[in-house]
Scaffold this active site. Structure first.
Site, PDB file in Angstrom:
ATOM      1  N   ASP A  77       0.833  -1.204   0.000  1.00 25.76           N
ATOM      2  CA  ASP A  77       0.000   0.000   0.000  1.00 25.76           C
ATOM      3  C   ASP A  77       0.869   1.255   0.000  1.00 25.76           C
ATOM      4  O   ASP A  77       2.096   1.190  -0.008  1.00 25.76           O
ATOM      5  CB  ASP A  77      -0.991  -0.011   1.177  1.00 25.76           C
ATOM      6  CG  ASP A  77      -0.304  -0.044   2.531  1.00 25.76           C
ATOM      7  OD1 ASP A  77       0.732   0.628   2.692  1.00 25.76           O
ATOM      8  OD2 ASP A  77      -0.818  -0.737   3.439  1.00 25.76           O
ATOM      9  N   LYS A 126      -4.222   3.003  -1.027  1.00 26.82           N
ATOM     10  CA  LYS A 126      -5.310   3.969  -0.938  1.00 26.82           C
ATOM     11  C   LYS A 126      -4.718   5.283  -0.445  1.00 26.82           C
ATOM     12  O   LYS A 126      -3.957   5.311   0.514  1.00 26.82           O
ATOM     13  CB  LYS A 126      -6.388   3.490   0.031  1.00 26.82           C
ATOM     14  CG  LYS A 126      -6.908   2.091  -0.272  1.00 26.82           C
ATOM     15  CD  LYS A 126      -7.809   1.608   0.842  1.00 26.82           C
ATOM     16  CE  LYS A 126      -8.270   0.174   0.598  1.00 26.82           C
ATOM     17  NZ  LYS A 126      -7.150  -0.788   0.691  1.00 26.82           N
TER      18      LYS A 126
END
Length: 483
Positions: free
Chosen positions: A249, A271
């Site tokens: 991530d 994200k």
């Protein structure tokens, strides 16, 4: 990268050494170990080199260097005591596009010699690019102490068995897993104890049963920590070094990613609050698919996977699909970033508890218990709260927290770019407005200790502080530390 690390095959290749003294002798000793055909351009040789010439181990040209000497050689080393001659050798070699090294003259080298740890056929080279030779030597000494003398035997035995393993195990993944198991198991222990015959028997037995023991794909949920690669756990490092594919991530730092096995596939599934987003459902489905393909998957998450990392949701998906999984905890940002900022989460004079909350919740999540969060004598740490700093400050004050409560916003925690801006709850929104993400909000009297305890990066030099005095900390003098 100032120099490209490369190992050259010198076996049977002609190498010219200019000079006949002790410096030349040291380089020639290394060249002979590599099997090079050494030619020496010098009018006189010292005793050591004279002996080598008498034994026909080197070819002594018995004359001063001439330009013609470089035409038929693979590389050149200038090791004479005459600097002008050495530089002439360099310029002639450069004009012929021949690799050349002038000993102890980095500006006149197209390649340099590293410090070497020799466990033939295993060789490890350490270089400071010529900037700090003593540092390179110290690193070599440490590595020498760490690496067992049996490492070379282990590599030689493995080399003899490569074809047999390749014939038995058809896929690259199967072979890699097989060797990882051997190098971390009984085979390695036997070689270390110089029981090489038993080690080969162990290898044969392991190979015979390897296909039956293949467990297929799996997923390891690994916490990467807050950013500093030095905070990655040993278990986490082992997992990313053995992975076939790594799903990472946006909070995983470049330093951590550089430790991933070089041949592993890397897939970004991150994200960001203001940008790219991979739906969680897509990440879950990808983990399942990759594991069912028989691949060893690492789901690499910033911080700790079970602290606001949705790790529990991902494992529920794996359990539902009967995918084998494991979890490697990581240092969460609230622990790592505050430590690097010199802000203790608890302190018996100021905070008897610490509360971690997230500023990014599900739409249908229950209301936040602001009354609980607004209690004094506790440290409140808010993840992903920078965009809602004004609302957070307003609600906490509405529920009784003093506007003078010390507050901090830590951005890029534990990384070289870490910034810690301190102030009070009253100006929290101002602090957060200019803080780059990822940012962590810390609220509580312990923030007042930052000025005394900051030790890392720019904040350790007294920068980035909003001038505030905290009455609660008035008893701590410059030379005093609280218990």
């Amino acid at each position: 990268m100032n120099y490209f690390p490369i190992f050259a095959n010198l076996a049977g290749r002609p190498v010219l050494v200019v000079g006949g003294g002790a410096v030349a002798a040291r380089k020639i000793s290394l060249l002979l170990k590599a099997g090079a055909e050494v030619r020496v351009a010098a009018k006189h040789l010292n005793a050591e080199l004279s002996a080598l010439a008498a034994e026909n181990k080197i070819l002594w040209l018995a004359e001063e260097f001439r330009a013609e000497h470089i035409r038929t050689v693979f590389l050149i080393i200038a090791a004479s005591s005459d600097q002008a001659l050495n530089r002439r050798v360099f310029h002639l070699a450069e004009s012929c596009q021949k690799p050349v090294n002038v000993v102890d003259d980095r500006d006149h080298c197209s390649f340099i010699f590293p410090s070497v740890i020799d466990r033939n056929p295993v060789q490890i080279a350490v270089s400071s690019s010529g900037s700090a030779p003593v540092l390179a030597r110290l690193l070599r000494e440490r590595l020498e102490a760490l690496l067992p003398p049996s490492l070379g035997d282990m590599a030689e035995i493995s080399g003899r068995w490569r074809d047999a393993v390749k014939g038995k195990l058809k896929s690259v993944t199967e072979r890699r897993r097989f060797w990882e198991k051997q190098f971390n198991g009984r085979f390695a222990a036997l070689v270390k104890n110089r029981q090489n015959t038993l080690a080969e028997r162990e290898l044969a037995g392991q190979l015979e049963q390897s296909r039956q023991n293949d467990q297929g794909g799996s997923v390891s949920l690994v916490g990467a920590g807050p950013g500093d690669a030095g905070l990655l756990t040993l278990k986490g490092l082992q997992e990313i070094q053995q992975a076939d594919v790594v799903l990472y991530d946006a909070l995983v730092s470049d330093g951590i990613l550089s430790l991933v096995r070089r041949d592993a596939e890397r897939i970004f599934v991150g994200k960001r609050a203001r940008g790219e987003r991979t739906p969680q459902e897509d990440t879950n489905a990808l983990m399942v698919r990759l594991a069912r393909e028989g691949r060893r998957v690492v789901r690499l998450k910033g911080g700790d996977p079970f602290v606001f990392g949705r790790g529990g949701e991902e494992l529920e998906t794996l359990a539902r699909h009967q995918i084998p999984f494991s979890v490697v905890p990581g240092i969460t940002a609230a622990v790592g970033a505050t430590a690097y900022a010199g802000i203790p989460l608890t302190h018996r004079d100021y905070a008897q508890s610490a509360v971690f909350v997230t500023g990014h919740r599900k739409a249908d999540a229950p209301d936040i218990e602001w009354q609980t969060l607004a209690r004094s004598r506790q440290t409140l740490v808010i993840y992903m709260g920078a965009l809602k700093a004004a609302l957070i400050a307003e609600r906490l004050q509405q529920h009784g927290r003093s506007p003078d409560t010390p507050a901090a916003v830590i951005s890029q925690g534990t990384l070289p770019a870490q910034k810690t801006a301190t102030g009070t709850l009253a100006n929290l929104a101002e602090l957060a407005e200019t803080a780059p993400n990822p940012a962590l909000i810390v609220i509580g009297e312990v923030v007042g200790l930052h000025e005394k305890l900051a030790w890392f990066g720019e904040n350790g030099e007294g920068e980035n502080r909003v001038g505030q005095t905290y009455p609660a900390l008035g008893g701590l003098n410059a030379g005093q530390r609280a218990a």
